[in-house]
Design a protein around this motif. Structure first.
Motif, short mmCIF file in Angstrom:
data_model
loop_
_atom_site.label_atom_id
_atom_site.label_comp_id
_atom_site.label_asym_id
_atom_site.label_seq_id
_atom_site.Cartn_x
_atom_site.Cartn_y
_atom_site.Cartn_z
N MET A 1 0.86 -1.05 -0.07
CA MET A 1 -0.17 -0.22 0.02
C MET A 1 0.99 1.14 0.01
O MET A 1 1.83 1.43 0.64
N SER A 2 0.52 2.26 -0.75
CA SER A 2 1.49 3.54 -0.83
C SER A 2 0.58 4.52 -1.13
O SER A 2 -0.54 4.71 -1.65
N LEU A 3 0.98 5.75 -0.57
CA LEU A 3 0.02 6.77 -0.48
C LEU A 3 -0.02 7.42 -2.00
O LEU A 3 -1.05 8.31 -2.19
N LEU A 4 0.95 6.89 -2.91
CA LEU A 4 0.78 7.38 -4.25
C LEU A 4 -0.06 6.56 -5.07
O LEU A 4 -0.16 7.13 -6.22
N ASP A 5 -0.76 5.57 -4.63
CA ASP A 5 -1.71 4.95 -5.36
C ASP A 5 -2.99 5.72 -5.26
O ASP A 5 -3.86 5.53 -4.25
N THR A 6 -3.33 6.39 -6.31
CA THR A 6 -4.60 7.37 -6.23
C THR A 6 -6.02 6.70 -6.32
O THR A 6 -6.92 7.33 -6.01
N ASN A 7 -5.71 5.30 -6.59
CA ASN A 7 -7.08 4.38 -6.44
C ASN A 7 -7.46 4.10 -4.95
O ASN A 7 -8.39 3.15 -4.99
N LEU A 8 -6.51 4.40 -4.26
CA LEU A 8 -6.59 3.88 -2.71
C LEU A 8 -7.99 4.40 -2.04
O LEU A 8 -8.22 5.22 -1.54
N SER A 9 -9.00 3.49 -2.31
CA SER A 9 -10.33 3.90 -2.00
C SER A 9 -10.39 4.07 -0.68
O SER A 9 -11.51 4.57 -0.15
N GLU A 49 -3.29 6.32 9.76
CA GLU A 49 -2.59 5.46 8.85
C GLU A 49 -1.90 6.11 7.37
O GLU A 49 -0.92 5.79 6.95
N ILE A 50 -2.60 7.03 7.21
CA ILE A 50 -2.12 8.00 6.15
C ILE A 50 -0.55 8.74 6.41
O ILE A 50 0.27 8.47 5.89
N ALA A 55 5.06 8.77 6.57
CA ALA A 55 6.69 8.65 7.38
C ALA A 55 7.15 7.41 6.77
O ALA A 55 8.66 7.71 6.38
N ALA A 56 6.72 6.34 6.47
CA ALA A 56 7.64 5.22 5.62
C ALA A 56 8.02 5.54 4.22
O ALA A 56 9.01 5.09 4.16
N GLU A 57 7.27 6.25 3.62
CA GLU A 57 7.62 6.56 2.22
C GLU A 57 8.12 7.98 2.07
O GLU A 57 8.83 8.36 0.93
N GLY A 58 8.56 8.70 3.35
CA GLY A 58 9.07 9.91 3.13
C GLY A 58 8.30 10.97 2.24
O GLY A 58 8.65 11.83 1.62
N VAL A 166 -2.96 13.64 15.28
CA VAL A 166 -1.92 12.53 15.00
C VAL A 166 -0.55 13.07 14.87
O VAL A 166 -0.34 14.00 14.04
N LEU A 167 0.41 12.56 15.47
CA LEU A 167 1.77 13.09 15.72
C LEU A 167 2.32 12.44 14.32
O LEU A 167 1.89 11.64 13.53
N PRO A 168 3.50 13.29 14.20
CA PRO A 168 4.12 12.87 12.47
C PRO A 168 4.80 11.53 12.66
O PRO A 168 4.91 10.98 11.62
N ASP A 169 4.75 10.76 13.66
CA ASP A 169 5.08 8.97 13.69
C ASP A 169 3.90 8.33 13.42
O ASP A 169 3.94 7.22 13.19
N GLY A 170 2.59 8.85 13.37
CA GLY A 170 1.42 8.11 13.17
C GLY A 170 0.55 7.78 14.40
O GLY A 170 -0.43 7.20 14.42
N GLN A 171 1.45 8.25 15.56
CA GLN A 171 0.69 7.86 16.71
C GLN A 171 -0.39 8.87 16.94
O GLN A 171 -0.43 10.11 16.52
#
Lengths: 465, 465
Positions: A1-9, A49-50, A55-58, A166-171
């Motif tokens: 799963m990636s944030l750049l997948d714009t079909n991410l329904s 989640e976003i 954070a994982a993908e920078g 939501v903190l920048p680490d996703g917490q």
């Protein structure tokens, strides 16, 4: 799963270019950005989640509310490398507790709706500003919004009891307390208020409520000059005993601009003057507000502190008086490209500051057409400038920049601020950084680094990156 | 030059042991510390010099105000490794600007003196608490002090416009703005307010002022129970239209304790009840406050919301009514060692919380004698406990600790706080850390590390070291 997948329904992305447009600009339409994706999460868990994916993908993120900001804070960067996170789907009222004078609401709630919900419970949520029909409370908190009732109820900062973010680490930080007093350790919510999306994403807030005013008195007064308006303010604070809820100064030209936008607006007084005061007092319960306002006005008229004045006899008349203040903004816009400022000085320096800027502009840019108005009780002035009629469009940006330099230059002497209520965003970054003391810069950068070591939260706002 | 040279006359050290005593304890005298040196700098530059020496030599510092704290925050550690920095010599009023409703004062100014200075300029500095005759404004800011007027004017946080502080590296941070609105970047002063000396030393502050009340109405009312007091509060907020300045609940036994301390205090009502409300409204200018209070009281008496009541006819009578609230604290102290708490819950939960604690204590420690009173408008309760007469001194600490566990245990259900206004210091550190969420602990520790990497500023307060 990636944030750049714009079909991410799962995150309800906006893919239609026409639909996307409104996520790429703010209301003033001074700037247009591009986005890698536009996501519309429906819950705090989805926001988290976003953020974790980011954070994982920078990938940099920019949270977005109602698109009504004035400093390009929520417009994605023109570089097109940011993912927009719209909070509009997080719009639940989680709780109203009228006995505790509080309510807990999600970031995407529209301010006017919150005012209405509070009123249904016989309470007031006092934040009130021009954009209230579309701005969202998350954005109000992230920018520490001001508005017309600050002199009585404070900025947004003063209205927040608790924050979920939501903190920048996703917490997820569960700071949604609704206590009126809590003195345990560093008050972390203060950091999020006014942080303009640079430290995390506010997803819900607990807000303070007040008794709902059932009486409102609105007066429109002609005064001889800004010094008279400031003196009148002091007397109004005292005589009306903190029941004063708004106190605006408007230069005569502002009335003309309002009438350009709304031709059927008729000047409310028989006297014209260089400056006017639009003031409002409000009360609930058993106070005789009408008698109080009448005694106040009799006193200041007799003492010669005001030249002429009128009091609204009913709500419709009050609305009309307020239109002079509100419609002048539209009148300005109709004149085309112009300079908007949002400066503050001590109340005691308002008159001297205005005189200094007037003189400075006359000397440096004699063709400039000033439009000055603002909130006297906050020392907050919108000293705006229109270019002279006939100036070529191409010359306007440099001209307006020179006018801004005159205005900002006058602030230093009075310990003023270049942004009283609009924030910094990207639009005021240069001016902000230029005036920032090294100690404050170092502390602010340290906080940013600690919360957001990758620099992915609203980069380029408040900081160079 | 070393901080350990106690002959260092530049910093006016206290060397006489008798004189030193008052720097080693706080007003409640629950704890006594030892100090490596006690310094009394006379300027912010001297404070900065002390902090630089401390940083260079690795010597921990503890700033000190008026010794009136209730959580051992300013008492030096019993380990004797800290240098006390008393701010008492920094006691200049730098500026009063009544037109701007502000004043700028040094940290060592005594609160009551600041109230008097404001009044001389026809203004009110609203912070008001029992210790005002000796507490210092720097300590009030460092602990975000509360008091009796919070429901109308907010905590100290809400009264601060700007701060000057010495950072842990010895740099002076010149944040002494006096703007009512300034929305430029992170609001760093918020971090210092309530930081209990752990991030630096506050040396001066700019404060907000308000119109000076010229009318005060004080009423003492008998109510049937806490729920009735809470309902009455909501009605008073509405009917008195935010002119309410204090609203205290006192359990009947509190009156008896006040009378033990001040035997000539006579019960102000003919009715005795389980609970009483002491309320105050205040106004400046043209408001008819006396008529307003009368209309309010007629309404609530007719509706049966209060059982009996009296209104002070003059200032002396008002003072007497307030003595019930103030002298009960002294009455408690005369009973010897006891438990003091400073908890808060939502206003809407006050009644349920009190019932739960009452029941919990009856079940777990039936011999406990509760003394409950507090600020209804803030949800802030001082639920205190006296040991039963005749309990051996040696048994009291464990007994009171068990009672505290019952009280704190009841807070969780209502989202309450163990410290509404007193702070954490060293006395509440254990309870605070136990309830601290991991996300908040990590963020707070990060801020502390960033500001004070050596951990030399008030170690052991708010953090384990």
């Amino acid at each position: 799963m990636s944030l750049l997948d714009t079909n991410l329904s799962a995150f309800d992305p906006v893919t239609d270019p026409d639909q996307a447009e409104r996520y790429l600009t703010d209301w003033p339409r001074d700037a247009r950005g591009r986005a890698r994706a536009i996501l519309r999460p429906r819950s705090v868990e989805e926001v988290a989640e976003i953020v974790r994916l980011s954070a994982a993908e920078g990938i940099p993120l920019v949270p977005q509310g109602g698109h009504t900001g004035l400093v390009e804070g929520a417009v994605p960067s023109p570089a097109g490398n940011e993912v927009v996170v719209s909070l509009e789907r997080l719009n639940r009222i989680r709780e109203v507790d009228p006995i505790n004078f509080s309510m807990t609401v999600e970031a995407g709630c529209i301010l006017a709706n919150l005012q209405a919900v509070a009123a249904e419970h016989d309470r007031l949520f006092p934040l009130s500003l021009g954009a209230q029909g579309s701005c969202q409370i998350g954005g109000n908190v992230a920018t520490n919004a001001g508005g017309i009732n600050v002199l009585r109820y404070g900025m947004t900062r003063n209205l927040v009891l608790g924050i979920e973010a939501v903190l920048p680490d996703g917490q997820i930080w569960h700071g949604l307390r609704k206590l009126h007093k809590n003195n345990t350790g560093y008050d972390l919510k203060q950091l999020f208020i006014g942080s303009e999306g640079t430290l995390g994403i506010v997803t819900a807030v607990s807000l303070r409520l007040f008794p709902r005013p059932t009486q409102v008195e609105t007066a429109f007064l002609a005064v001889s000059d800004p010094a008279a308006a400031v003196a009148l303010y002091g007397q109004a604070r005292r005589d009306l005993s903190d029941l004063l809820s708004a106190f605006e100064i408007i230069q005569h030209f502002g009335l003309e601009l309002a009438q350009e936008a709304t031709p059927d607006l008729r000047h409310p007084l028989e006297t014209t003057s260089s400056h006017y005061v639009l003031m409002e007092a409000s009360a609930s319960g058993l106070v005789d507000l009408s008698g109080l306002m009448q005694r106040f006005l009799e006193g200041v008229m007799e003492a010669g502190h005001v030249l002429d004045g009128t009091v609204a006899a009913n709500t419709a008349q009050a609305r009309t008086l307020w239109r002079f203040r509100e419609d002048l903004v539209e009148g300005q816009a109709r004149r085309g490209r112009h300079l908007r400022t949002d400066v503050s000085v001590p109340i005691s320096a308002i008159s001297a500051f205005l005189a200094k800027v007037d003189a400075g502009l006359t000397a440096a840019e004699p063709s400039a057409i000033p439009v000055a108005y603002g909130h006297v009780g906050d020392g907050n002035l919108h000293y705006n400038v229109l270019p002279p009629p006939g100036m070529a469009e191409a010359d306007k940006p440099a001209f307006l920049k020179r006018c801004e330099t005159v205005i900002y230059g006058a602030l230093a002497e009075f310990g003023g601020s270049i942004s009283a209520e609009h924030g910094i965003g990207r639009a005021k970054l240069g001016s902000y950084l230029k005036g920032l003391a090294p100690a404050e810069k170092a502390l602010s950068e340290g906080i940013k680094r600690q919360f957001d070591p990758q620099g992915l939260m609203s980069p380029g706002r408040l900081f160079e990156r």
